[in-house]
Design a protein around this motif. Structure first.
Motif, PDB file in Angstrom:
ATOM      1  N   PHE A   1     -49.612  13.775 101.696  1.00 19.91           N
ATOM      2  CA  PHE A   1     -48.278  13.654 101.792  1.00 19.91           C
ATOM      3  C   PHE A   1     -47.865  13.089 100.575  1.00 19.91           C
ATOM      4  N   ARG A   2     -47.070  13.725  99.457  1.00 19.06           N
ATOM      5  CA  ARG A   2     -46.743  13.601  98.230  1.00 19.06           C
ATOM      6  C   ARG A   2     -45.310  13.807  97.935  1.00 19.06           C
ATOM      7  N   TYR A   3     -44.476  13.118  97.080  1.00 17.81           N
ATOM      8  CA  TYR A   3     -43.025  13.541  96.817  1.00 17.81           C
ATOM      9  C   TYR A   3     -42.079  14.023  97.974  1.00 17.81           C
ATOM     10  N   ASN A   4     -42.388  13.037  99.273  1.00 19.28           N
ATOM     11  CA  ASN A   4     -41.676  13.339 100.317  1.00 19.28           C
ATOM     12  C   ASN A   4     -41.940  14.694 100.994  1.00 19.28           C
ATOM     13  N   THR A   5     -43.007  15.190 100.720  1.00 16.56           N
ATOM     14  CA  THR A   5     -43.531  16.654 101.308  1.00 16.56           C
ATOM     15  C   THR A   5     -44.576  16.727 101.701  1.00 16.56           C
ATOM     16  N   ILE A   6     -44.989  17.358 102.779  1.00 19.51           N
ATOM     17  CA  ILE A   6     -46.265  17.629 103.227  1.00 19.51           C
ATOM     18  C   ILE A   6     -47.000  18.691 102.383  1.00 19.51           C
ATOM     19  N   PHE A   7     -48.238  18.672 101.814  1.00 21.59           N
ATOM     20  CA  PHE A   7     -48.771  19.625 101.130  1.00 21.59           C
ATOM     21  C   PHE A   7     -49.981  19.839 101.837  1.00 21.59           C
ATOM     22  N   ILE A   8     -50.110  21.212 102.074  1.00 21.16           N
ATOM     23  CA  ILE A   8     -51.546  21.844 102.598  1.00 21.16           C
ATOM     24  C   ILE A   8     -52.267  22.508 101.407  1.00 21.16           C
ATOM     25  N   TYR A   9     -53.482  22.208 101.139  1.00 16.92           N
ATOM     26  CA  TYR A   9     -54.222  22.452 100.040  1.00 16.92           C
ATOM     27  C   TYR A   9     -55.365  23.305 100.610  1.00 16.92           C
ATOM     28  N   HIS A  10     -56.291  23.730  99.569  1.00 15.71           N
ATOM     29  CA  HIS A  10     -57.478  24.525  99.735  1.00 15.71           C
ATOM     30  C   HIS A  10     -58.656  23.825  98.998  1.00 15.71           C
ATOM     31  N   ASN A  11     -59.695  24.140  99.283  1.00 18.42           N
ATOM     32  CA  ASN A  11     -60.829  23.479  98.598  1.00 18.42           C
ATOM     33  C   ASN A  11     -62.200  24.192  99.166  1.00 18.42           C
ATOM     34  N   GLY A  12     -63.267  24.224  98.325  1.00 21.14           N
ATOM     35  CA  GLY A  12     -64.562  24.763  98.995  1.00 21.14           C
ATOM     36  C   GLY A  12     -64.948  23.737 100.078  1.00 21.14           C
ATOM     37  N   ALA A  13     -65.327  24.500 101.181  1.00 20.11           N
ATOM     38  CA  ALA A  13     -65.873  23.516 102.265  1.00 20.11           C
ATOM     39  C   ALA A  13     -66.944  22.594 101.888  1.00 20.11           C
ATOM     40  N   GLU A  14     -67.603  23.026 100.868  1.00 16.71           N
ATOM     41  CA  GLU A  14     -68.725  22.017 100.592  1.00 16.71           C
ATOM     42  C   GLU A  14     -68.268  20.813  99.685  1.00 16.71           C
ATOM     43  N   SER A  15     -67.094  20.845  99.362  1.00 17.45           N
ATOM     44  CA  SER A  15     -66.634  19.883  98.528  1.00 17.45           C
ATOM     45  C   SER A  15     -66.184  18.356  99.508  1.00 17.45           C
ATOM     46  N   TYR A  16     -66.324  17.420  98.521  1.00 17.07           N
ATOM     47  CA  TYR A  16     -66.020  16.013  99.064  1.00 17.07           C
ATOM     48  C   TYR A  16     -65.362  15.107  98.181  1.00 17.07           C
ATOM     49  N   TYR A  17     -64.614  14.193  98.571  1.00 14.61           N
ATOM     50  CA  TYR A  17     -64.037  13.178  97.683  1.00 14.61           C
ATOM     51  C   TYR A  17     -63.888  12.058  98.657  1.00 14.61           C
ATOM     52  N   ALA A  18     -64.037  10.734  97.518  1.00 14.65           N
ATOM     53  CA  ALA A  18     -63.723   9.541  98.066  1.00 14.65           C
ATOM     54  C   ALA A  18     -62.634   9.265  98.822  1.00 14.65           C
TER      55      ALA A  18
END
Length: 184
Positions: free
Chosen positions: A157-174
Motif C-alpha cells: 500500500f503506497r500513495y493511498n493505493t493498493i499495488f499488486i506486483y510481480h516478481n520471480g517466485a525465487e526472489s526474497y527480500y527483507a
C-alpha cells in the motif's frame, strides 16, 4: 495434533480479546464471547492463531460468515509479519536457487502454521480496515498461470493505493513477508 498448554491458551485468548476490543471498528457487529467459545472448541485452530501471533502477525477477527458459522482471522500487523520475511514463494522456487537460498518459502510455512496465504481479494478487504504494508510488502496467492511462467505476485500500500506486483517466485527480500488467513 498441535495443541497449546492451558497457560498458552489463556495468554493467547487474552491477547486476542484485547486486540478485538482495541480494534472494534474491524468487527463492530461481532460478540467476543461467541468467538471465544468457538476458539476454545477448536484447539488446532488456536494453535494456528498462536503461530500467527508468534511470528508477529497480530491476528484479529475481520469477518463472520453466518451461512458457514465461521469467523475469519487475518494478520493485522501494520507491516508484513517480521517473523515471516525473507522467504521465496514456494518449494519449487526454493529448490531452483543454487546459492543464497532463503531459509524457507511462504506456502510451506503457511501450511505448517495451519493457515492460508491471503488472496488478492482478501488483501483488498484487509486494506479496507486500515493501511497495511506502507513500508513492507506481502506475498499473496498467485494464479497458476503466472506461477507456471516462473512468477509470483505480492502486494503493498503506497500513495493511498493498493499495488499488486510481480516478481520471480525465487526472489526474497527483507521487507517482504506474507499475511495469513484462518477460518474458525
Amino acid at each position: 495434533m498441535n495443541k497449546l498448554s492451558p497457560e498458552e491458551t489463556s495468554t493467547l485468548l487474552k491477547t486476542l480479546q484485547n486486540r478485538f476490543e482495541k480494534n472494534i471498528k474491524r468487527h463492530p457487529e461481532l460478540d467476543w464471547n461467541k468467538i471465544q467459545s468457538k476458539l476454545e472448541a477448536n484447539p488446532q485452530k488456536l494453535w494456528s492463531l498462536n503461530q500467527m501471533e508468534l511470528t508477529e502477525g497480530e491476528p484479529d477477527v475481520v469477518a463472520y460468515n453466518a451461512e458457514t458459522d465461521e469467523y475469519l482471522f487475518f494478520d493485522c500487523s501494520p507491516e508484513s509479519p517480521k517473523g515471516r520475511r525473507s522467504f521465496c514463494y514456494d518449494k519449487q522456487a526454493l529448490d531452483s536457487r543454487k546459492e543464497h537460498k532463503p531459509k524457507n518459502n511462504v506456502l510451506d510455512v503457511a501450511e505448517e502454521m495451519g493457515a492460508t496465504l491471503l488472496s488478492e481479494e482478501e488483501y483488498r478487504e484487509l486494506q479496507k480496515l486500515g493501511n497495511f504494508d506502507s513500508k513492507s510488502s506481502s506475498w499473496i496467492q498467485t494464479p497458476a498461470e503466472i506461477r507456471e511462467l516462473g512468477g509470483a505476485i505480492f502486494a503493498d500500500f503506497r500513495y493511498n493505493t493498493i499495488f499488486i506486483y510481480h516478481n520471480g517466485a525465487e526472489s526474497y527480500y527483507a521487507a517482504r513477508g506474507f499475511r495469513a488467513s484462518l477460518k474458525i
